[in-house]
Enzyme design. Sequence first.
Site, PDB file in Angstrom:
ATOM      1  N   ASP A  39       3.499   9.313  -0.877  1.00 28.00           N
ATOM      2  CA  ASP A  39       2.322   8.541  -0.464  1.00 28.00           C
ATOM      3  C   ASP A  39       2.076   7.467  -1.510  1.00 28.00           C
ATOM      4  OD1 ASP A  39       0.084   7.953   1.090  1.00 28.00           O
ATOM      5  OD2 ASP A  39      -0.579  10.029   1.185  1.00 28.00           O
ATOM      6  N   HIS A  49       0.822  -1.219   0.000  1.00 32.88           N
ATOM      7  CA  HIS A  49       0.000   0.000   0.000  1.00 32.88           C
ATOM      8  C   HIS A  49       0.852   1.263   0.000  1.00 32.88           C
ATOM      9  CE1 HIS A  49      -4.063  -1.767   0.686  1.00 32.88           C
ATOM     10  NE2 HIS A  49      -3.309  -2.805   0.988  1.00 32.88           N
TER      11      HIS A  49
HETATM   12  C1  GDG Z   1      -2.059   3.748   3.297  1.00 35.71           C
HETATM   13  C2  GDG Z   1      -1.036   4.385   2.352  1.00 35.71           C
HETATM   14  C3  GDG Z   1      -2.760   4.347   0.548  1.00 35.71           C
HETATM   15  C4  GDG Z   1      -8.430   9.404   8.190  1.00 35.71           C
HETATM   16  N1  GDG Z   1      -8.831  10.098   9.266  1.00 35.71           N
HETATM   17  C5  GDG Z   1     -10.098   9.725   9.503  1.00 35.71           C
HETATM   18  C6  GDG Z   1     -10.462   8.786   8.550  1.00 35.71           C
HETATM   19  N2  GDG Z   1      -9.419   8.593   7.761  1.00 35.71           N
HETATM   20  C7  GDG Z   1      -9.435   7.669   6.628  1.00 35.71           C
HETATM   21  C8  GDG Z   1      -9.536   8.418   5.318  1.00 35.71           C
HETATM   22  C9  GDG Z   1      -8.938   7.398   4.364  1.00 35.71           C
HETATM   23  C10 GDG Z   1      -7.904   6.695   5.244  1.00 35.71           C
HETATM   24  O1  GDG Z   1      -8.242   6.934   6.598  1.00 35.71           O
HETATM   25  C11 GDG Z   1      -6.512   7.245   5.006  1.00 35.71           C
HETATM   26  O2  GDG Z   1      -6.060   6.731   3.801  1.00 35.71           O
HETATM   27  P1  GDG Z   1      -4.845   7.356   2.982  1.00 35.71           P
HETATM   28  O3  GDG Z   1      -4.772   6.670   1.686  1.00 35.71           O
HETATM   29  O4  GDG Z   1      -5.091   8.835   2.850  1.00 35.71           O
HETATM   30  O5  GDG Z   1      -3.545   7.178   3.877  1.00 35.71           O
HETATM   31  P2  GDG Z   1      -2.850   5.989   4.788  1.00 35.71           P
HETATM   32  O6  GDG Z   1      -3.589   5.770   6.052  1.00 35.71           O
HETATM   33  O7  GDG Z   1      -1.434   6.410   4.964  1.00 35.71           O
HETATM   34  O8  GDG Z   1      -2.963   4.666   3.896  1.00 35.71           O
HETATM   35  C12 GDG Z   1      -1.764   5.228   1.311  1.00 35.71           C
HETATM   36  C13 GDG Z   1      -3.645   3.588   1.498  1.00 35.71           C
HETATM   37  O9  GDG Z   1      -2.884   2.868   2.466  1.00 35.71           O
HETATM   38  C14 GDG Z   1      -4.538   2.593   0.757  1.00 35.71           C
HETATM   39  O10 GDG Z   1      -3.812   1.742  -0.045  1.00 35.71           O
HETATM   40  O11 GDG Z   1      -3.563   5.190  -0.253  1.00 35.71           O
HETATM   41  O12 GDG Z   1      -0.837   5.764   0.395  1.00 35.71           O
HETATM   42  O13 GDG Z   1      -0.122   5.199   3.081  1.00 35.71           O
HETATM   43  O14 GDG Z   1      -9.893   6.464   3.956  1.00 35.71           O
HETATM   44  O15 GDG Z   1     -10.882   8.738   5.059  1.00 35.71           O
HETATM   45  N3  GDG Z   1     -11.662   8.205   8.503  1.00 35.71           N
HETATM   46  C15 GDG Z   1     -12.552   8.552   9.462  1.00 35.71           C
HETATM   47  N4  GDG Z   1     -12.249   9.453  10.435  1.00 35.71           N
HETATM   48  C16 GDG Z   1     -11.051  10.070  10.486  1.00 35.71           C
HETATM   49  O16 GDG Z   1     -10.807  10.892  11.373  1.00 35.71           O
HETATM   50  N5  GDG Z   1     -13.742   7.966   9.452  1.00 35.71           N
END
Ligand code: GDG
Length: 501
Positions: free
Chosen positions: A356, A156
């Site tokens: 990312d 990821h």
């Molecule tokens: C890894 C990789 C890759 C965040 N705060 C809240 C919340 N979130 C949710 C977001 C989103 C998820 O968490 C974060 O996803 P990201 O992709 O932005 O980042 P990582 O956590 O670093 O994820 C990344 C991912 O895996 C998938 O393959 O894209 O590059 O680092 O869904 O909405 N959700 C809620 N409350 C929050 O306060 N409900």
Amino acid sequence: MGRLVIVSNRVTDPAKAAQAGGAAVAIADCLRERQGIWFGWSGQLSTDEDATPAIDVSDDGIVRWTIPLTKYEYENYYLGYANSVLWPVFHNRVDLAQFEAGYYAAYSKVNQRFAASLAAGLAEDDVIWVHDYHFIPLAHELRLLGVQNKIGFFLHIPFPPSQSFLTVPEHLQLARAFSAYDLVGLQATTDVANMIDYLEHGANGQMLPNGTMRVEGREFAIASFAVGIDTNFFKQGDLTDRNDYGATITRIIGVDRLDYTKGLPQKFRAFGRFLQINPDFRSRTVLTQIATPTRESVEAYSDIRKELETLSGSINGSYGDLEWVPIHYINQTTSRERLISVYRNAAVGLVTPLRDGMNLVAKEYVAAQNPRNPGVLILSRFAGAAEQLKAALIINPYNIDEIAGAIAVAVKMGLDERCLRHEALMQEIESGTAATWASGFLSALEHADHPPTFPPTGGKRLISAVSRLAQPARHQDPNSVIESSAPPLVCDVAASHRAFF
Ligand code: GDG
């Protein structure tokens, strides 16, 4: 196809997946779509090193097999090797990596233990899909136990440029571990290029005429599969125009785990610069930053938290007044349902990671917009999502003035241009959802057909690979932030306009 068995570090309640990060969100979305088993860590600590898996079924009908970690494993495998070595190195932050003795041994041992536990419950035709950097050696361990099933791996997070990956003392063991899979999936084409470059030049790998990679006598496929989101979820609900906070306020939204890779200090500084050079926007523009705490016992994470508190305090102190606080900084998790309206009520989505794998927030922000009055996405070129979301305002997160300029363009952008960009972004997002990502990966895994040649041939090739390390890499990663001899990348918002129109 037999049962789908998904393995990831943290098995959680699908409804609370967000707290465990984007990988868990993507897995939960995938498991809601198809029946399967989710195997991994329960999130609990126990003194029992030989705990057998607990089996239960979540409210969504997902079968979960979970085992606890010991405190030692949690500290050395999870906080240690996974999050203080692999996470920083894979994000090109070699300066933050802590190559401590004992971390790798704990990482290997947890992988052995989880493999033994999983192997005991497998059926012959189960398809196994392993997720993320915590479990790179899992297939190797399963193969040593005689498991011949199809096993795929999805990373990821980004795969770093070869020069960065070579800093990991155990990089050759990891290269061999990758080769035990039938298919290795990465987020973006940049990651595929980086991995092939490393394997060819750092691990004596060979790209075969049929497009598969051979390492240590074992052939496997490498390809990119961009993670998507459940678009329908973010499109639901009331589409009335932004009015939650009163029409007089223009809201900019950031939603990130509180992680040093997410470019949060750069985001705060850029917003401060925007206010400095656009005084007419003071008193009516607010940056709301939801920064969910994560891995707080790792030092680099407490450092970033302190830095952000200082920065937001300083910007709020410099520009705020009795009626207006410019940065609304929240260190709490928000419910997934609430996020929809938080995204929809923001005129700008500001996504600034320094690196990312994909970044789901960028896609969620776009999907949640009212198509008749959409907001504008500002997106770092170093997020995997930038390969797809070209109609966003693409910025270099290291360039504070450029981000500040993009904010000014975004808050002034007319309705026609916003609609055009939004339509182009939605086309990309809807053509690659969480469901199509999972089916694309699983179909490629089903068709990956490489005869198992385990147990591996031994250490000779590893030694000969070491002697090749001095050779220069053939390709340079254009996104490389460190060790790059290429001229700095030039990216300005005007160019991004020209590229889109
Ligand atoms: C890894 C990789 C890759 C965040 N705060 C809240 C919340 N979130 C949710 C977001 C989103 C998820 O968490 C974060 O996803 P990201 O992709 O932005 O980042 P990582 O956590 O670093 O994820 C990344 C991912 O895996 C998938 O393959 O894209 O590059 O680092 O869904 O909405 N959700 C809620 N409350 C929050 O306060 N409900």
